[in-house]
Design a protein around this motif. Structure first.
Motif, mmCIF file in Angstrom:
data_model
loop_
_atom_site.group_PDB
_atom_site.id
_atom_site.type_symbol
_atom_site.label_atom_id
_atom_site.label_comp_id
_atom_site.label_asym_id
_atom_site.label_seq_id
_atom_site.Cartn_x
_atom_site.Cartn_y
_atom_site.Cartn_z
ATOM 1 N N VAL A 11 -11.849 -8.229 25.269
ATOM 2 C CA VAL A 11 -12.465 -6.904 25.347
ATOM 3 C C VAL A 11 -11.350 -5.872 25.371
ATOM 4 C CG1 VAL A 11 -13.943 -5.398 26.730
ATOM 5 C CG2 VAL A 11 -14.416 -7.836 26.626
ATOM 6 N N ASP A 12 -11.501 -4.838 24.564
ATOM 7 C CA ASP A 12 -10.505 -3.772 24.536
ATOM 8 C C ASP A 12 -10.589 -2.933 25.808
ATOM 9 O OD1 ASP A 12 -9.741 -4.556 22.015
ATOM 10 O OD2 ASP A 12 -11.119 -3.180 21.017
ATOM 11 N N ASP A 13 -9.474 -2.291 26.125
ATOM 12 C CA ASP A 13 -9.464 -1.371 27.255
ATOM 13 C C ASP A 13 -10.354 -0.183 26.938
ATOM 14 O OD1 ASP A 13 -7.707 -2.903 28.723
ATOM 15 O OD2 ASP A 13 -5.944 -1.926 27.888
ATOM 16 N N PRO A 14 -11.047 0.347 27.940
ATOM 17 C CA PRO A 14 -11.869 1.530 27.664
ATOM 18 C C PRO A 14 -10.983 2.720 27.307
ATOM 19 C CG PRO A 14 -11.818 1.076 30.017
ATOM 20 C CD PRO A 14 -11.114 -0.067 29.336
ATOM 21 N N PRO A 15 -11.500 3.611 26.459
ATOM 22 C CA PRO A 15 -10.681 4.771 26.085
ATOM 23 C C PRO A 15 -10.477 5.689 27.286
ATOM 24 C CG PRO A 15 -12.906 4.996 25.233
ATOM 25 C CD PRO A 15 -12.802 3.618 25.824
ATOM 26 N N PRO A 17 -10.519 9.017 29.580
ATOM 27 C CA PRO A 17 -11.550 10.065 29.634
ATOM 28 C C PRO A 17 -11.131 11.270 28.801
ATOM 29 C CG PRO A 17 -10.389 9.907 31.727
ATOM 30 C CD PRO A 17 -9.909 8.773 30.875
ATOM 31 N N PRO A 33 -19.894 11.290 25.826
ATOM 32 C CA PRO A 33 -19.069 10.106 26.100
ATOM 33 C C PRO A 33 -18.811 9.307 24.822
ATOM 34 C CG PRO A 33 -21.303 9.785 26.888
ATOM 35 C CD PRO A 33 -21.211 11.205 26.418
ATOM 36 N N ARG A 34 -17.598 8.756 24.712
ATOM 37 C CA ARG A 34 -17.260 7.935 23.554
ATOM 38 C C ARG A 34 -17.542 6.470 23.879
ATOM 39 N NH1 ARG A 34 -11.370 9.345 21.704
ATOM 40 N NH2 ARG A 34 -10.957 9.003 23.877
ATOM 41 N N GLY A 35 -17.810 5.698 22.842
ATOM 42 C CA GLY A 35 -18.008 4.274 23.031
ATOM 43 C C GLY A 35 -19.341 3.906 23.641
ATOM 44 N N ARG A 37 -22.824 2.302 23.824
ATOM 45 C CA ARG A 37 -23.449 1.179 23.133
ATOM 46 C C ARG A 37 -24.892 1.502 22.799
ATOM 47 N NH1 ARG A 37 -22.070 -4.504 25.515
ATOM 48 N NH2 ARG A 37 -23.610 -4.864 23.924
#
Length: 133
Positions: A11-15, A17, A33-35, A37
């Motif tokens: 799992v990638d690190d969350p971007p 803020p 918010p980005r990302g 789902r």
């Protein structure tokens, strides 16, 4: 004993803020918010509900194909022959997507990719238009 499981995916690190954005008056503008789902929808690809729907779709298409192909005047009506061909393609499409769902369930992979869902939607739309004509 530390053993890796096959169902573990990196799992990638969350971007980070987002930085606040100010308008001309100096007020902070709301930031989306980005990302984010997609929602979990019942019957979506890669779930048990989706697999059940695809299998039911395949079974009904295969049943109707068998009934249409066993009629006595099947070869004499051209439009009927085209309908049988369209239903045959529908059954193959449903079976192939059921196999994709089975694979996703076996490897515990979620198909919440917008590209994959768009492909399924376009494919279902093409199949629907082909049967309607």
């Amino acid at each position: 004993m530390s053993v890796s499981h096959a169902a573990v995916h990196p799992v990638d690190d969350p971007p980070p803020p987002p930085q606040p954005v100010l308008d001309a008056g100096g007020e902070v503008l709301p930031v989306r918010p980005r990302g984010v789902r997609m929602k979990d929808v019942q019957g979506m690809p890669g779930t048990r509900g989706g697999l059940a729907l695809r299998l039911c779709q395949f079974l009904s298409a295969a049943g109707s194909l068998c009934v249409m192909a066993t009629t006595s005047d099947f070869p004499s009506v051209t439009a009927f022959t085209y309908l049988v061909a369209a239903v045959g393609l529908q059954s193959l499409w449903s079976l192939s997507l059921a196999i994709v769902d089975i694979y996703a369930l076996l490897v515990k992979r979620c198909l919440q990719n917008s590209g994959v869902v768009s492909l399924f939607t376009v494919g279902d739309g093409v199949r629907l238009q082909q049967i309607r004509w």
